[in-house]
Design a protein around this motif. Sequence first.
Motif, PDB file in Angstrom:
ATOM      1  N   VAL A 144     -11.002   4.213   4.437  1.00  0.00           N
ATOM      2  CA  VAL A 144     -11.077   4.405   5.893  1.00  0.00           C
ATOM      3  C   VAL A 144      -9.948   3.675   6.608  1.00  0.00           C
ATOM      4  O   VAL A 144      -9.987   3.495   7.826  1.00  0.00           O
ATOM      5  CB  VAL A 144     -12.436   3.946   6.479  1.00  0.00           C
ATOM      6  N   GLY A 145      -8.967   3.251   5.841  1.00  0.00           N
ATOM      7  CA  GLY A 145      -7.838   2.546   6.443  1.00  0.00           C
ATOM      8  C   GLY A 145      -7.734   1.112   5.959  1.00  0.00           C
ATOM      9  O   GLY A 145      -6.728   0.453   6.151  1.00  0.00           O
ATOM     10  N   GLN A 146      -8.813   0.648   5.306  1.00  0.00           N
ATOM     11  CA  GLN A 146      -8.816  -0.745   4.849  1.00  0.00           C
ATOM     12  C   GLN A 146      -7.975  -0.927   3.601  1.00  0.00           C
ATOM     13  O   GLN A 146      -7.592  -2.045   3.271  1.00  0.00           O
ATOM     14  CB  GLN A 146     -10.258  -1.223   4.640  1.00  0.00           C
TER      15      GLN A 146
ATOM     16  N   LYS B 297       2.390   6.508   6.845  1.00  0.00           N
ATOM     17  CA  LYS B 297       1.895   6.145   8.168  1.00  0.00           C
ATOM     18  C   LYS B 297       3.001   5.650   9.085  1.00  0.00           C
ATOM     19  O   LYS B 297       3.010   5.964  10.277  1.00  0.00           O
ATOM     20  CB  LYS B 297       0.765   5.116   8.022  1.00  0.00           C
TER      21      LYS B 297
ATOM     22  N   ARG C   9       0.832  -1.207   0.000  1.00  0.00           N
ATOM     23  CA  ARG C   9       0.000   0.000   0.000  1.00  0.00           C
ATOM     24  C   ARG C   9       0.864   1.252   0.000  1.00  0.00           C
ATOM     25  O   ARG C   9       1.742   1.394   0.839  1.00  0.00           O
ATOM     26  CB  ARG C   9      -0.856   0.028   1.263  1.00  0.00           C
TER      27      ARG C   9
ATOM     28  N   VAL D 190      -8.373   8.609   7.745  1.00  0.00           N
ATOM     29  CA  VAL D 190      -9.439   8.164   8.638  1.00  0.00           C
ATOM     30  C   VAL D 190      -8.877   7.093   9.577  1.00  0.00           C
ATOM     31  O   VAL D 190      -8.392   6.061   9.123  1.00  0.00           O
ATOM     32  CB  VAL D 190     -10.622   7.586   7.832  1.00  0.00           C
ATOM     33  N   GLY D 191      -8.956   7.375  10.864  1.00  0.00           N
ATOM     34  CA  GLY D 191      -8.361   6.453  11.836  1.00  0.00           C
ATOM     35  C   GLY D 191      -9.320   5.378  12.292  1.00  0.00           C
ATOM     36  O   GLY D 191      -9.657   5.285  13.469  1.00  0.00           O
ATOM     37  N   GLY D 192      -9.763   4.556  11.346  1.00  0.00           N
ATOM     38  CA  GLY D 192     -10.727   3.500  11.657  1.00  0.00           C
ATOM     39  C   GLY D 192     -12.133   4.055  11.626  1.00  0.00           C
ATOM     40  O   GLY D 192     -12.357   5.248  11.884  1.00  0.00           O
TER      41      GLY D 192
ATOM     42  N   VAL E 105       0.014  -2.230   8.397  1.00  0.00           N
ATOM     43  CA  VAL E 105      -0.567  -0.894   8.490  1.00  0.00           C
ATOM     44  C   VAL E 105      -1.942  -0.866   7.841  1.00  0.00           C
ATOM     45  O   VAL E 105      -2.089  -1.240   6.684  1.00  0.00           O
ATOM     46  CB  VAL E 105       0.339   0.140   7.769  1.00  0.00           C
ATOM     47  N   GLN E 106      -2.948  -0.475   8.597  1.00  0.00           N
ATOM     48  CA  GLN E 106      -4.252  -0.225   7.976  1.00  0.00           C
ATOM     49  C   GLN E 106      -4.587   1.258   8.122  1.00  0.00           C
ATOM     50  O   GLN E 106      -4.100   2.059   7.353  1.00  0.00           O
ATOM     51  CB  GLN E 106      -5.332  -1.164   8.532  1.00  0.00           C
ATOM     52  N   CYS E 107      -5.355   1.634   9.148  1.00  0.00           N
ATOM     53  CA  CYS E 107      -5.699   3.059   9.217  1.00  0.00           C
ATOM     54  C   CYS E 107      -4.493   3.909   9.573  1.00  0.00           C
ATOM     55  O   CYS E 107      -4.419   5.068   9.221  1.00  0.00           O
ATOM     56  CB  CYS E 107      -6.869   3.318  10.168  1.00  0.00           C
ATOM     57  N   GLY E 108      -3.550   3.337  10.301  1.00  0.00           N
ATOM     58  CA  GLY E 108      -2.298   4.039  10.553  1.00  0.00           C
ATOM     59  C   GLY E 108      -2.268   4.904  11.792  1.00  0.00           C
ATOM     60  O   GLY E 108      -1.232   5.481  12.112  1.00  0.00           O
TER      61      GLY E 108
ATOM     62  N   PHE F 182      -4.117  13.128   9.982  1.00  0.00           N
ATOM     63  CA  PHE F 182      -5.490  12.899  10.418  1.00  0.00           C
ATOM     64  C   PHE F 182      -6.074  14.287  10.722  1.00  0.00           C
ATOM     65  O   PHE F 182      -5.309  15.254  10.869  1.00  0.00           O
ATOM     66  CB  PHE F 182      -5.478  11.992  11.652  1.00  0.00           C
TER      67      PHE F 182
END
Lengths: 792, 155
Positions: free
Chosen positions: A498-500, A18, A12, A234-236, B97-100, A25
């Motif tokens: 959204v983080g996915q 990140k 990614r 977007v943090g989740g 790492v996803q939303c970070g 954010f």
Amino acid sequence: MNTGVVGSRVVREDAWGKVFGQTKFPADVNLPDQLYGVVIRSPHPHARVKNIFSEQAMALAGVVTVLTAKDVPNNSHGVLFRDQPVLAEYIRMVGDPVAVVGAETLEIARAAAKLVEVDYEVLPAVFDPEEAMTTEVLPLHPELRPTNVLYHMPIRRGSMEEGWAKADVVVEQEYSTQHVDHAFLQPEAVLAHVDERGHMVVQTATQYAHYDRGEIAHALGLRFSQVQVKTMAVGGAFGGREDISLQILAALMAWTTLRPIKMENTREESFYSHSKRHPMKMHYKTGATKDGKLVAMEAKIIGDAGAYASWSINVLRKSAVHATGPYEIPNVFIDSYAVFTNNPFSGAMRGFGAAQTVLAYESQMDLLAEALGISPLEIRVRNMFKVGSTTATGQVLTGSIPLDQCLTKIAPYLQKGDDSQLLQLKLDIGESTPHEAEQGTSTVKSGNFSNRMKKRGLGLGCAWYGTGYGNGFPDVSSAFVEIHDDGSATVLTGAVDVGQGSNSIYAQIVAEELGLQSEDICVYSGDTDSTPDSGTTAATRQTYNTGNAVLKAVRQAKVRLLDYAAHKFSCPTAEGIELKEGYIGVKGDPTRSMPLAEMVFQARLHGERFISAESSTARSTPVDPETGQGAPYWPYAFGCQMAEVEVDTETGLVRVLKVVAVHDVGKALNPTQVEGQIAGGVAQGIGYALFEELELHEGKIKNPAFSSYLIPTALDVPKIEAFFVEDPECTGPFGAKGLGEPAMLPTIAAVINAINDAVGVRITSLPATPEKILSALELFLKKGGAGDKVGI
Amino acid sequence: MIDIKLVINKKTYTLNIDPRERLIDVLRTRIGLMGTKEGCGEGECGACTVIIDGKTVNSCLILAAQADGCDITTIEGVGNRRSPHPVQKAFVEVGAVQCGFCTPGMVLSAKNLLDKIAHPSDQEIGIAMSGNLCRCTGYDKILRAVKRVAEEGEV
């Protein structure tokens, strides 16, 4: 289908920013001269605001404004109905915002918020949905519904009389689930300002920038074209960022003061400013013949919608449609209700009504298997959906329905060390490879405990999930694609990542089509000024739906590119042209080929550009309101999981030792991301099954903090083995279906069934806390141990 | 107001601050180091993790004044695109790492563990990472990423 970039473990692009802490954010951005906004929320669950005295607060140095209901041009918002006030005069839940203070510093704003006096007329409140349903209780939303029953969905199929007559075994049980918070790590934050164009610019983290824009425009009385919502990282989200939280308040204050406004929730404020997962009561009665075929099922499901409608209608519809589990049952009678109360409002959360019912239908399957003396796997195999099966809503399942393949993959893991029954069982689902069987042998042997007090067990859970908005609501996604002069390309779409990792999925799709690499593609999303509306990042729909829109868009640009190239190379048709490794040329003729960049650049000199806009619409049919019959969703995704747990019979503590998860994804566009969704889902499923619970007292949250609302830590989540089954979905991009929500569903049942396998008690009310397990064990032992199963 | 001296990412800052200011606020608001995140404000989530004199600390739980004279590492002091720290590289490549939002804290906890124990056991990794909450990944790939660095050795 042979693919190169699609299906590979592309890294990614956003991951780098990140890991370096560079990603912004919404709390990480500021503007000079900004004010800080702090919300004053109602401490009462049901009340009228009689007066708000803000003089003392305004007298504090540095306080600029205190806004109340009278300052909001159009004081309402909401996803289904605009039934939620921006600033309330009539309070329906603890936490309803009544005023917002703006000050030069956050400290001053917080101090001033304490000085605003609100005079409430406290009204009697109702917290129990069953009580709220009665006609004696006054409706909370008389403008919407004459009673507190917001929604009732019946499903009627076959004849119950016939069904029960055929049933040799019937199990009946009541199940219940709790209020749960999304607990995304990043609390809500907004930066709003009026820019040099005079436009209202709102930077925030949301699941649907275009929805936010519409609600802000409505509340402030502006045109969509005057409002820009720009999504920061977007943090989740998990459904908790679908409704409006602070966006309108910040915009309103920026509009009235003409100063930039920064608002940031504390964790406690966050607990009060987004929706919750619906607690449900589910009464189930299921019957099967002695050869293990399901013949009848009755269910009554009551969901607590809380104070506002949010998505409750859709959630309780989803509960009803999925209430049978992924099994064929010819005679079905289901009633599902969404009921208003003065509890925190319930809305979307990963699983969306189909998570609660998993507890019920999968517990029922194990109870039936036990009554019939067959294995949990066997009863599921005998009843599972296959191609051609008919669901309780009368929908005939065509295409990708690979639950059989999922069960085949998991079967070896259900084998206990000294128990060869499963391998001997000649399943019509195919043979498992010896390699898998060997890997899968668990540490659990029948009656084997790691020590006298700690007992181990295995549980199986299956689930299904209809993706997309469903029920006839057109599910539209859109994308713009531009191929640049150097042979790279840009994708613009409203679909918020959204983080996915949806952005990187779109990059893979476009790269695949253009014969490029992911790095050659720029994906920009979630900005209402520059990207087209692509619907919510919800309903497990972005890979499938926006993936389709992106694919259509790039193909539209590509068709013109191929035509242009065919003409250029004097190739008779565009079918003779291929895009490969950055080159465009005639198939099988290396002499007629050139770098893509050169072709695009030459085309520009001839006035030809390759830019496209496309939409993709997924269609479903609405169900009949009387019978629930119809084809409400497509596609459906399937999955099954095995959990191995250890129950400490002295403390009641449950440890999950291992989870094996097998999910149907159509096609894994990025296997790493698929595994990431599965592991994240498993962890949320474990939290839901074992310890997450919002404790409410008269609508007030007693544990609005991570020290008291516990979510899983690295030590609570076991090693997860994730597998996926690729049975292409013909309507999906490269055969893909979504996975986000289904990933957490089977975990819930697998854990609860494993506890039963370990210690012989069936927990029917989530979460399975040590207290519940100990008291169930106590009852179990009183009744003489084995034989009598105890529910609690 | 008091004067304090902080060494942040090897750079010395002399600051005149309110003694009540938390370290996280000084880092984010005064210095502009936004990589340190606030997720809960009560030391439960670990998103605000920084390394102070070789120890991981929740910067929301200590006052900046308490860190006077200390050596602080924030995420901005660990690796960059040209030369990422092995933990950062592993997080990206493994898919941790996803939303970070939790990522900076996670990276710092992992780095600090590996600085102290080059080849930690699975249990040591689990314990070291258990102070950092993540809601997206289920920790699986995070733990795998740390393990990969642990196995490859030389940090």
